[in-house]
Design a protein around this motif. Structure first.
Motif, PDB file in Angstrom:
ATOM      1  N   ILE A 173       0.761  -1.280   0.101  1.00 58.57           N
ATOM      2  CA  ILE A 173       0.087   0.029  -0.058  1.00 58.57           C
ATOM      3  C   ILE A 173       0.904   1.316  -0.027  1.00 58.57           C
ATOM      4  O   ILE A 173       0.456   2.214  -0.628  1.00 58.57           O
ATOM      5  N   GLU A 174       1.933   1.312   0.794  1.00 57.23           N
ATOM      6  CA  GLU A 174       2.720   2.542   0.688  1.00 57.23           C
ATOM      7  C   GLU A 174       3.459   2.390  -0.677  1.00 57.23           C
ATOM      8  O   GLU A 174       3.864   3.699  -1.024  1.00 57.23           O
ATOM      9  N   GLU A 175       3.868   1.528  -1.185  1.00 55.04           N
ATOM     10  CA  GLU A 175       4.457   1.700  -2.441  1.00 55.04           C
ATOM     11  C   GLU A 175       3.627   2.163  -3.878  1.00 55.04           C
ATOM     12  O   GLU A 175       4.170   2.950  -4.491  1.00 55.04           O
ATOM     13  N   ILE A 176       2.229   1.709  -3.509  1.00 57.17           N
ATOM     14  CA  ILE A 176       1.475   2.298  -4.744  1.00 57.17           C
ATOM     15  C   ILE A 176       0.674   3.424  -4.241  1.00 57.17           C
ATOM     16  O   ILE A 176       0.038   3.746  -5.348  1.00 57.17           O
ATOM     17  N   ARG A 177       0.538   3.897  -3.051  1.00 52.80           N
ATOM     18  CA  ARG A 177      -0.034   5.358  -3.076  1.00 52.80           C
ATOM     19  C   ARG A 177       0.642   6.480  -3.808  1.00 52.80           C
ATOM     20  O   ARG A 177       2.153   6.186  -4.069  1.00 52.80           O
ATOM     21  N   GLU A 178      -0.112   7.311  -4.114  1.00 53.45           N
ATOM     22  CA  GLU A 178       0.662   8.299  -5.154  1.00 53.45           C
ATOM     23  C   GLU A 178       1.294   9.144  -4.044  1.00 53.45           C
ATOM     24  O   GLU A 178       0.812   9.787  -3.185  1.00 53.45           O
ATOM     25  N   PRO A 179       2.425   9.907  -4.298  1.00 60.83           N
ATOM     26  CA  PRO A 179       3.398   9.061  -5.550  1.00 60.83           C
ATOM     27  C   PRO A 179       3.785   8.011  -5.676  1.00 60.83           C
ATOM     28  O   PRO A 179       4.336   7.451  -4.525  1.00 60.83           O
ATOM     29  N   VAL A 180       3.568   7.222  -6.714  1.00 61.29           N
ATOM     30  CA  VAL A 180       4.086   5.751  -6.795  1.00 61.29           C
ATOM     31  C   VAL A 180       5.289   5.730  -6.649  1.00 61.29           C
ATOM     32  O   VAL A 180       6.369   6.521  -7.043  1.00 61.29           O
ATOM     33  N   ASN A 181       5.876   4.581  -5.923  1.00 62.04           N
ATOM     34  CA  ASN A 181       7.454   4.481  -5.619  1.00 62.04           C
ATOM     35  C   ASN A 181       7.960   4.264  -7.097  1.00 62.04           C
ATOM     36  O   ASN A 181       7.599   3.314  -7.853  1.00 62.04           O
ATOM     37  N   PRO A 182       9.194   4.930  -7.429  1.00 58.23           N
ATOM     38  CA  PRO A 182       9.707   4.925  -8.561  1.00 58.23           C
ATOM     39  C   PRO A 182      10.198   3.457  -9.110  1.00 58.23           C
ATOM     40  O   PRO A 182      10.281   3.020 -10.300  1.00 58.23           O
ATOM     41  N   ARG A 183      10.304   2.598  -8.230  1.00 57.60           N
ATOM     42  CA  ARG A 183      10.622   1.155  -8.469  1.00 57.60           C
ATOM     43  C   ARG A 183       9.516   0.502  -9.096  1.00 57.60           C
ATOM     44  O   ARG A 183       9.939  -0.757  -9.981  1.00 57.60           O
ATOM     45  N   LEU A 184       8.428   0.934  -9.213  1.00 57.57           N
ATOM     46  CA  LEU A 184       7.365   0.212  -9.837  1.00 57.57           C
ATOM     47  C   LEU A 184       6.786   1.073 -11.282  1.00 57.57           C
ATOM     48  O   LEU A 184       5.991   0.734 -11.921  1.00 57.57           O
ATOM     49  N   ARG A 185       7.759   1.953 -11.683  1.00 55.91           N
ATOM     50  CA  ARG A 185       7.420   2.736 -12.864  1.00 55.91           C
ATOM     51  C   ARG A 185       7.162   2.056 -14.122  1.00 55.91           C
ATOM     52  O   ARG A 185       6.775   2.423 -15.136  1.00 55.91           O
ATOM     53  N   ASP A 186       7.861   0.898 -14.153  1.00 54.90           N
ATOM     54  CA  ASP A 186       7.869  -0.023 -15.453  1.00 54.90           C
ATOM     55  C   ASP A 186       6.754  -1.096 -15.383  1.00 54.90           C
ATOM     56  O   ASP A 186       6.629  -1.950 -16.314  1.00 54.90           O
ATOM     57  N   GLN A 187       5.983  -0.926 -14.340  1.00 54.96           N
ATOM     58  CA  GLN A 187       4.516  -1.746 -14.221  1.00 54.96           C
ATOM     59  C   GLN A 187       3.591  -0.901 -14.086  1.00 54.96           C
ATOM     60  O   GLN A 187       3.070  -0.431 -12.962  1.00 54.96           O
ATOM     61  N   ASN A 188       2.896  -0.693 -15.448  1.00 56.96           N
ATOM     62  CA  ASN A 188       1.641   0.294 -15.350  1.00 56.96           C
ATOM     63  C   ASN A 188       0.572  -0.291 -14.638  1.00 56.96           C
ATOM     64  O   ASN A 188      -0.330   0.680 -13.914  1.00 56.96           O
ATOM     65  N   VAL A 189       0.305  -1.408 -14.412  1.00 51.30           N
ATOM     66  CA  VAL A 189      -0.766  -2.187 -13.408  1.00 51.30           C
ATOM     67  C   VAL A 189      -0.465  -1.546 -11.911  1.00 51.30           C
ATOM     68  O   VAL A 189      -1.476  -1.139 -11.202  1.00 51.30           O
ATOM     69  N   MET A 190       0.744  -1.674 -11.477  1.00 54.96           N
ATOM     70  CA  MET A 190       0.835  -1.246 -10.173  1.00 54.96           C
ATOM     71  C   MET A 190       0.879   0.524 -10.282  1.00 54.96           C
ATOM     72  O   MET A 190       0.427   1.075  -9.171  1.00 54.96           O
ATOM     73  N   VAL A 191       1.339   0.972 -11.032  1.00 60.77           N
ATOM     74  CA  VAL A 191       1.365   2.588 -11.179  1.00 60.77           C
ATOM     75  C   VAL A 191       0.079   3.066 -11.029  1.00 60.77           C
ATOM     76  O   VAL A 191      -0.247   3.977 -10.306  1.00 60.77           O
ATOM     77  N   HIS A 192      -1.142   2.314 -11.757  1.00 59.98           N
ATOM     78  CA  HIS A 192      -2.308   2.832 -11.561  1.00 59.98           C
ATOM     79  C   HIS A 192      -3.303   2.133 -10.597  1.00 59.98           C
ATOM     80  O   HIS A 192      -4.390   2.097 -10.701  1.00 59.98           O
ATOM     81  N   ALA A 193      -2.548   1.252  -9.690  1.00 58.33           N
ATOM     82  CA  ALA A 193      -3.340   0.515  -8.875  1.00 58.33           C
ATOM     83  C   ALA A 193      -4.129   1.167  -7.852  1.00 58.33           C
ATOM     84  O   ALA A 193      -5.461   0.987  -7.670  1.00 58.33           O
ATOM     85  N   TRP A 194      -3.564   2.397  -7.254  1.00 57.04           N
ATOM     86  CA  TRP A 194      -4.432   3.108  -6.421  1.00 57.04           C
ATOM     87  C   TRP A 194      -5.344   4.166  -7.168  1.00 57.04           C
ATOM     88  O   TRP A 194      -6.472   3.916  -6.429  1.00 57.04           O
ATOM     89  N   SER A 195      -4.973   4.928  -8.157  1.00 61.07           N
ATOM     90  CA  SER A 195      -5.858   5.670  -8.901  1.00 61.07           C
ATOM     91  C   SER A 195      -6.770   4.815  -9.557  1.00 61.07           C
ATOM     92  O   SER A 195      -8.276   5.332  -9.582  1.00 61.07           O
ATOM     93  N   GLY A 196      -6.548   3.611  -9.813  1.00 58.30           N
ATOM     94  CA  GLY A 196      -7.607   2.791 -10.600  1.00 58.30           C
ATOM     95  C   GLY A 196      -8.706   2.206  -9.877  1.00 58.30           C
ATOM     96  O   GLY A 196      -9.462   1.810 -10.257  1.00 58.30           O
ATOM     97  N   SER A 197      -8.313   2.336  -8.501  1.00 55.89           N
ATOM     98  CA  SER A 197      -9.269   1.699  -7.547  1.00 55.89           C
ATOM     99  C   SER A 197     -10.249   3.085  -6.940  1.00 55.89           C
ATOM    100  O   SER A 197     -11.344   2.722  -6.217  1.00 55.89           O
ATOM    101  N   GLN A 198     -10.249   4.211  -7.823  1.00 57.01           N
ATOM    102  CA  GLN A 198     -10.834   5.391  -7.387  1.00 57.01           C
ATOM    103  C   GLN A 198     -11.871   5.513  -8.488  1.00 57.01           C
ATOM    104  O   GLN A 198     -11.817   6.174  -9.386  1.00 57.01           O
TER     105      GLN A 198
END
Length: 351
Positions: A183-208
């Protein structure tokens, strides 16, 4: 001009201006084969496209919904459940054959019958379309426009399912050791380590889902936009499937009588290598019910059950997330009544 046209006019105008400018530039690199809405007659004469898009949401039952629909005699799907054909060009899930590399005309090649079979509905069920700019732009400008469907899930449960899938099955977040860390990794701003995984990048915003529905409501008119949820499908399966059939103008009996092969459970993958080889083989096999069952059986051999206690251990966090998303869910339900298709009886009752 109706209320939808007033709402959507600026978006369509911008889409026409943008696409027309791209198509007319000498060094044009616009999407090949894609014509703006103002060229509907020419587009229809040149390009076939599917007429049903299941655009999201990932880990909310899109596979179940796809499988139910695919069993109806008037409905067919693509060579794979998720074609990802109109994903953004540089998304990690975008396949080699896509709208950017082959043009809109190649969409028809992603269906076994090339759009010529005895069906009423051709379905592309790609849950990532929810946040893909290319998908939104293309669907906004197609004429005739496909019907678009979303299935959602209580946000906290959706995020927990996504966490378990990514950690134990997809094996893409090895550094994440707990749901709280996820949860901490996907909260905006998303952890840069996940920047190459769009599903993870949009996990939090996509749940709104309210923001998602507001954006798609500007693209698709209410009569062409259907929204349901995992909870509704579970609690009143017959009603939901009947509503879908009415919306699609197909016989409800073909959906109500369909069985569900639980082909996309969250499990612990034993070997990533075996999984990767299996995925490559799956891409060259036809997408039939028999092949789906074989793939499910092989996947089960490479899987072990997930730790069911983990959900219980995270009960407090799940509860707090539910409370955090509650305002978004309240607004989502309001927007759903305004922007999505309603069954005739409930629409008349104002439900």
């Amino acid at each position: 001009m109706n209320s939808f046209d007033k709402l959507a006019a600026p978006l369509y105008a911008d889409s026409r201006r943008t696409l027309t400018a791209e198509l007319c530039r000498p060094d044009c690199n616009a999407v090949p084969g894609l014509l703006p809405r103002g060229f509907a007659q020419e587009r229809n004469a040149l390009v076939w496209t599917p007429n049903l898009i299941i655009a999201g949401v990932a880990k909310c039952g899109t596979t179940t919904l796809h499988d139910l629909l695919a069993q109806h005699p008037r409905v067919t799907g693509g060579v794979e459940k998720e074609l990802w054909f109109i994903n953004d060009q540089h998304d990690e899930l975008t396949p080699p054959v896509n709208v950017h590399s082959r043009g809109l005309d190649a969409w028809v090649d992603q269906f076994p019958d090339k759009g010529k079979g005895d069906f009423d509905i051709w379905m592309d069920a790609s849950a990532t379309y929810e946040y893909q700019d290319t998908a939104k732009q293309i669907i906004a400008t197609l004429d005739p426009q496909p019907k678009v469907m979303f299935i959602v899930r209580e946000p906290a449960q959706r995020l927990f399912s996504l966490y378990q899938y990514a950690r134990y099955h997809h094996l893409r977040i090895p550094h994440v050791q707990s749901f709280a860390q996820f949860i901490e990794e996907i909260r905006e701003p998303v952890n840069p380590r996940l920047r190459d995984q769009n599903v993870m990048v949009h996990a939090w915003s996509g749940s709104q889902y309210d923001r998602m529905l507001e954006e798609w409501g500007r693209i698709v008119p209410p009569e062409r936009l259907f929204v349901t949820s995992v909870e509704e499908l579970s609690q009143d399966r017959v009603r939901v499937l009947t509503d879908i059939a009415i919306w699609l103008e197909i016989d409800p009996a073909g959906l109500i009588g369909a069985g569900v092969d639980r082909s996309n459970p969250t499990v612990v993958t034993r070997s990533r290598l075996v999984r990767q080889v299996g995925k490559k083989l799956a891409k060259i096999l036809p997408e039939t019910q028999t092949i789906r069952k074989v793939k499910t059986a092989l996947r089960e051999l490479n899987s072990t059950p997930i730790d069911r206690d983990e959900r219980h251990d995270n009960a407090a966090l799940l509860e707090s997330l539910t409370a955090e998303f509650a305002p978004h869910m309240a607004r989502f339900e309001q927007l759903r009544r305004e922007l999505a298709w309603q069954a005739p009886a409930r629409a008349e009752a104002g439900v």
